[in-house]
Scaffold this motif. Sequence first.
Motif, PDB file in Angstrom:
ATOM      1  N   ALA A  27       0.819  -1.218   0.000  1.00 55.17           N
ATOM      2  CA  ALA A  27       0.000   0.000   0.000  1.00 55.17           C
ATOM      3  C   ALA A  27       0.847   1.261   0.000  1.00 55.17           C
ATOM      4  N   ASP A  28       2.051   1.219   0.595  1.00 55.76           N
ATOM      5  CA  ASP A  28       2.885   2.416   0.657  1.00 55.76           C
ATOM      6  C   ASP A  28       3.816   2.548  -0.558  1.00 55.76           C
ATOM      7  N   SER A  29       3.669   1.709  -1.567  1.00 51.48           N
ATOM      8  CA  SER A  29       4.502   1.750  -2.770  1.00 51.48           C
ATOM      9  C   SER A  29       4.118   2.959  -3.632  1.00 51.48           C
ATOM     10  N   PRO A  30       5.092   3.571  -4.277  1.00 51.76           N
ATOM     11  CA  PRO A  30       4.764   4.684  -5.184  1.00 51.76           C
ATOM     12  C   PRO A  30       3.782   4.274  -6.284  1.00 51.76           C
ATOM     13  N   TYR A  31       3.814   2.997  -6.663  1.00 49.25           N
ATOM     14  CA  TYR A  31       2.901   2.528  -7.704  1.00 49.25           C
ATOM     15  C   TYR A  31       1.451   2.458  -7.239  1.00 49.25           C
ATOM     16  N   GLN A  32       1.194   2.630  -5.959  1.00 50.66           N
ATOM     17  CA  GLN A  32      -0.172   2.611  -5.439  1.00 50.66           C
ATOM     18  C   GLN A  32      -0.724   4.020  -5.263  1.00 50.66           C
ATOM     19  N   ARG A  33       0.095   5.049  -5.482  1.00 49.29           N
ATOM     20  CA  ARG A  33      -0.381   6.431  -5.364  1.00 49.29           C
ATOM     21  C   ARG A  33      -1.308   6.745  -6.531  1.00 49.29           C
ATOM     22  N   PRO A  34      -2.435   7.426  -6.251  1.00 50.12           N
ATOM     23  CA  PRO A  34      -3.433   7.690  -7.293  1.00 50.12           C
ATOM     24  C   PRO A  34      -2.882   8.411  -8.530  1.00 50.12           C
ATOM     25  N   GLU A  35      -2.037   9.433  -8.324  1.00 51.75           N
ATOM     26  CA  GLU A  35      -1.541  10.168  -9.495  1.00 51.75           C
ATOM     27  C   GLU A  35      -0.608   9.314 -10.362  1.00 51.75           C
ATOM     28  N   ILE A  36       0.133   8.387  -9.722  1.00 51.36           N
ATOM     29  CA  ILE A  36       1.005   7.486 -10.477  1.00 51.36           C
ATOM     30  C   ILE A  36       0.157   6.493 -11.268  1.00 51.36           C
ATOM     31  N   VAL A  37      -0.875   5.952 -10.627  1.00 48.93           N
ATOM     32  CA  VAL A  37      -1.766   4.994 -11.294  1.00 48.93           C
ATOM     33  C   VAL A  37      -2.451   5.656 -12.487  1.00 48.93           C
ATOM     34  N   ARG A  38      -2.935   6.903 -12.303  1.00 53.37           N
ATOM     35  CA  ARG A  38      -3.584   7.619 -13.410  1.00 53.37           C
ATOM     36  C   ARG A  38      -2.589   7.876 -14.548  1.00 53.37           C
ATOM     37  N   ALA A  39      -1.357   8.255 -14.198  1.00 51.77           N
ATOM     38  CA  ALA A  39      -0.340   8.498 -15.228  1.00 51.77           C
ATOM     39  C   ALA A  39      -0.036   7.221 -16.012  1.00 51.77           C
ATOM     40  N   LEU A  40       0.050   6.104 -15.307  1.00 49.64           N
ATOM     41  CA  LEU A  40       0.317   4.831 -15.984  1.00 49.64           C
ATOM     42  C   LEU A  40      -0.844   4.436 -16.900  1.00 49.64           C
ATOM     43  N   PHE A  41      -2.081   4.621 -16.428  1.00 49.01           N
ATOM     44  CA  PHE A  41      -3.243   4.328 -17.272  1.00 49.01           C
ATOM     45  C   PHE A  41      -3.240   5.218 -18.513  1.00 49.01           C
ATOM     46  N   GLN A  42      -2.888   6.487 -18.323  1.00 50.15           N
ATOM     47  CA  GLN A  42      -2.820   7.413 -19.463  1.00 50.15           C
ATOM     48  C   GLN A  42      -1.772   6.943 -20.471  1.00 50.15           C
TER      49      GLN A  42
END
Length: 160
Positions: A27-42
Amino acid sequence: MNTTHTLKLLTALSNGTDPFTGEAFPADSPYQRPEIVRALFQAVRQLEASAAAPATTAKAARTPAAANAQRPANAGKPWNKDEDDTLLGAYDGGAPIDELAQSHGRSRLGVEARLAKFGRVPMPERVRSRQERSEAPPAEAIDEPMQIRQPARVVYQVHA
């Protein structure tokens, strides 16, 4: 690295999993942060859109699938009498060749070659007619007989 592999990696990361092990990130991984997840989806969406777009690179355009996707619908299909009559009537009526190619689902070169067959235009330089192909001399017309090479003779000697 190719686009397919990149998409697989980014999709796994955007889903919160390690692409190599398949384990979920903590849960504390940078890959779980909302803005990172949105950037990856984009990024995934952009790559998918570019992969689905028509091939524009020279290498991609050489693949059979890309070449077929760019071909007109009737390219390579035989012409029938009705289509010939329609083509000749429209051409004689003043329709431009590009318009004829589009309406018949043929390439411009295909339409020009067909019109040349009926004597309406000169044969395009890029097209070889059947007559040109058949002008090769027949085998019996060659003056010199074919030379057959004999295999080399190998002599073995035994030394005492």
